[in-house]
Design an enzyme around this catalytic site. Sequence first.
Site, PDB file in Angstrom:
ATOM      1  N   SER A 148       1.185  -1.009   0.081  1.00  0.00           N
ATOM      2  CA  SER A 148      -0.142   0.122   0.161  1.00  0.00           C
ATOM      3  C   SER A 148       0.668   0.673   0.420  1.00  0.00           C
ATOM      4  O   SER A 148       2.266   0.782   0.239  1.00  0.00           O
ATOM      5  CB  SER A 148      -0.672   0.174   1.458  1.00  0.00           C
ATOM      6  OG  SER A 148      -1.465   1.159   1.437  1.00  0.00           O
ATOM      7  N   TYR A 161      -2.385   0.095  10.419  1.00  0.00           N
ATOM      8  CA  TYR A 161      -2.214  -0.189   9.540  1.00  0.00           C
ATOM      9  C   TYR A 161      -1.096   0.161   8.502  1.00  0.00           C
ATOM     10  O   TYR A 161      -0.213  -0.526   8.137  1.00  0.00           O
ATOM     11  CB  TYR A 161      -3.199   0.380   8.150  1.00  0.00           C
ATOM     12  CG  TYR A 161      -3.975   0.304   6.733  1.00  0.00           C
ATOM     13  CD1 TYR A 161      -4.012  -1.099   6.737  1.00  0.00           C
ATOM     14  CD2 TYR A 161      -3.490   0.905   5.760  1.00  0.00           C
ATOM     15  CE1 TYR A 161      -4.336  -1.307   5.256  1.00  0.00           C
ATOM     16  CE2 TYR A 161      -3.314   0.447   5.057  1.00  0.00           C
ATOM     17  CZ  TYR A 161      -3.901  -0.816   4.430  1.00  0.00           C
ATOM     18  OH  TYR A 161      -3.872  -0.719   2.710  1.00  0.00           O
TER      19      TYR A 161
HETATM   20  N1  LIG Z   1      -8.589   0.174  -0.950  1.00  0.00           N
HETATM   21  C1  LIG Z   1      -7.596   0.915  -1.156  1.00  0.00           C
HETATM   22  O1  LIG Z   1      -7.245   1.717  -0.956  1.00  0.00           O
HETATM   23  C2  LIG Z   1      -6.186  -0.320  -1.030  1.00  0.00           C
HETATM   24  C3  LIG Z   1      -4.808   0.975  -0.767  1.00  0.00           C
HETATM   25  C4  LIG Z   1      -3.697   0.133  -0.874  1.00  0.00           C
HETATM   26  C5  LIG Z   1      -3.520  -0.981  -0.959  1.00  0.00           C
HETATM   27  N2  LIG Z   1      -5.523  -1.950  -0.169  1.00  0.00           N
HETATM   28  C6  LIG Z   1      -4.999  -3.220   0.102  1.00  0.00           C
HETATM   29  O2  LIG Z   1      -5.419  -4.167  -1.398  1.00  0.00           O
HETATM   30  C7  LIG Z   1      -5.681  -5.032  -0.538  1.00  0.00           C
HETATM   31  C8  LIG Z   1      -6.857  -5.406  -1.155  1.00  0.00           C
HETATM   32  O3  LIG Z   1      -8.294  -4.489  -0.457  1.00  0.00           O
HETATM   33  P1  LIG Z   1      -9.085  -3.851  -1.382  1.00  0.00           P
HETATM   34  O4  LIG Z   1      -8.797  -2.647  -1.278  1.00  0.00           O
HETATM   35  O5  LIG Z   1      -9.047  -4.571  -2.650  1.00  0.00           O
HETATM   36  O6  LIG Z   1     -10.250  -5.064  -0.038  1.00  0.00           O
HETATM   37  P2  LIG Z   1     -11.385  -5.262  -0.443  1.00  0.00           P
HETATM   38  O7  LIG Z   1     -12.576  -5.238   0.905  1.00  0.00           O
HETATM   39  O8  LIG Z   1     -12.995  -5.484  -1.281  1.00  0.00           O
HETATM   40  O9  LIG Z   1     -11.030  -7.098  -0.437  1.00  0.00           O
HETATM   41  C9  LIG Z   1     -10.283  -7.545   0.607  1.00  0.00           C
HETATM   42  C10 LIG Z   1     -11.501  -9.260   0.427  1.00  0.00           C
HETATM   43  O10 LIG Z   1      -9.918  -9.756   1.040  1.00  0.00           O
HETATM   44  C11 LIG Z   1     -10.714 -10.585   1.813  1.00  0.00           C
HETATM   45  N3  LIG Z   1     -10.604 -10.729   3.170  1.00  0.00           N
HETATM   46  C12 LIG Z   1     -10.580 -10.087   4.185  1.00  0.00           C
HETATM   47  N4  LIG Z   1      -9.983 -10.767   5.631  1.00  0.00           N
HETATM   48  C13 LIG Z   1      -9.861 -11.667   5.585  1.00  0.00           C
HETATM   49  C14 LIG Z   1      -8.975 -13.007   5.688  1.00  0.00           C
HETATM   50  N5  LIG Z   1      -8.647 -12.521   7.591  1.00  0.00           N
HETATM   51  N6  LIG Z   1      -9.306 -14.147   5.158  1.00  0.00           N
HETATM   52  C15 LIG Z   1      -9.752 -14.161   4.078  1.00  0.00           C
HETATM   53  N7  LIG Z   1     -10.623 -13.546   3.569  1.00  0.00           N
HETATM   54  C16 LIG Z   1     -10.227 -12.231   3.557  1.00  0.00           C
HETATM   55  C17 LIG Z   1     -12.523  -9.801   2.296  1.00  0.00           C
HETATM   56  O11 LIG Z   1     -13.256 -10.894   2.477  1.00  0.00           O
HETATM   57  C18 LIG Z   1     -12.012  -9.265   0.488  1.00  0.00           C
HETATM   58  O12 LIG Z   1     -12.544 -10.091  -0.476  1.00  0.00           O
HETATM   59  C19 LIG Z   1      -5.251  -5.277   0.680  1.00  0.00           C
HETATM   60  O13 LIG Z   1      -3.745  -5.532   1.503  1.00  0.00           O
HETATM   61  C20 LIG Z   1      -5.566  -3.687   0.924  1.00  0.00           C
HETATM   62  O14 LIG Z   1      -4.343  -3.294   2.374  1.00  0.00           O
HETATM   63  C21 LIG Z   1      -6.294  -1.435  -0.442  1.00  0.00           C
END
Ligand SMILES: NC(=O)c1ccc[n+]([C@@H]2O[C@H](COP(=O)([O-])OP(=O)(O)OC[C@H]3O[C@@H](n4cnc5c(N)ncnc54)[C@H](O)[C@@H]3O)[C@@H](O)[C@H]2O)c1
Length: 282
Positions: A148, A161
């Site tokens: 991230s 985080y």
């Molecule tokens: N959305 C943002 O702005 C952003 C920015 C930078 C990095 N990220 C990173 O991107 C990655 C994906 O996040 P996203 O934004 O797509 O969110 P999201 O919630 O849409 O997707 C995350 C997925 O992970 C699954 N998940 C969460 N905890 C879990 C667990 N304990 N066991 C199994 N599955 C689990 C959820 O069910 C979901 O399907 C994460 O690592 C997040 O930190 C997100």
Amino acid sequence: MNESSNGRLLQQTILVTGGASGLGRAIVERCVAEGASVGVLDRDEASCRSLEAEFGEHVLCVTGDVRDPSANEHAVTACVERFGGLDTAIGNAGIWDYSMPLVEIPAERLSAAFDEMFQINVLGYMQLAKAALRPLAARRGTLIFTVSNAGFWPGGGGALYTATKHAVVGLVRQLAFEFAPHVRVNGVAPGAIATSLKGPASLGMEARRFPAEAMLRGAPGFVPIGRMPTPAEYAGAYVFFASRDDNVPATGTVLNHDGGFGIRGLGATPRGGDDLLERLHL
Ligand SMILES: NC(=O)c1ccc[n+]([C@@H]2O[C@H](COP(=O)([O-])OP(=O)(O)OC[C@H]3O[C@@H](n4cnc5c(N)ncnc54)[C@H](O)[C@@H]3O)[C@@H](O)[C@H]2O)c1
């Protein structure tokens, strides 16, 4: 075996944690489009079923928690049994702390929140690495972790985080060292994405709604490239790190893929070139 002729993922098998939603789902879609067979480990049963319904034989889903070693082992075994091996494992499942400042976290909840954030965002990636190492080594494969902007800069989350994502940068470097020369380990550090990222249950944030629309509207004010990339626009970086044609020199590296947070400058706007086209008479 699994070699591509044009940098794409023809015949690779790729396992994505958190692949049922948001960024992970976009990575799954892109990998399938590139010709890969894809496994997903995610705790959201309904989204897993809809993924399988949409992609049929190209995707298999295992419902489970990334903190659980047996769930990771089950997902790896399912990929190997169904698709014949594993080329790339992508640790991506994560939660956010909704930028809660340390001063606002009740002292009696801090330890539980710390455990939940680190167990999902960091331990989950370690469990995946342990479960996938043997089949990955057998194919000289690749691990990729979603970091991230919070893996590099403050203000993209709260202390919890930001600390987890900095830890992932360390994990990329350490595992790249431990697994060299057999398995490459790299990270992709996306910036803000309009997804449904959830928070820790220990802080009562498990059903909280990510402010995606507000972030999309506000993005020109804080993202140097002027808008928030879509989940699909982030997926190519994962293809790059998975591609045997393109990833040869890459291990232990994390790609800042965040729309330019590192070059925001010190002025009132995050861009120094807002009037560049005018000055160039374009
Ligand atoms: N959305 C943002 O702005 C952003 C920015 C930078 C990095 N990220 C990173 O991107 C990655 C994906 O996040 P996203 O934004 O797509 O969110 P999201 O919630 O849409 O997707 C995350 C997925 O992970 C699954 N998940 C969460 N905890 C879990 C667990 N304990 N066991 C199994 N599955 C689990 C959820 O069910 C979901 O399907 C994460 O690592 C997040 O930190 C997100």
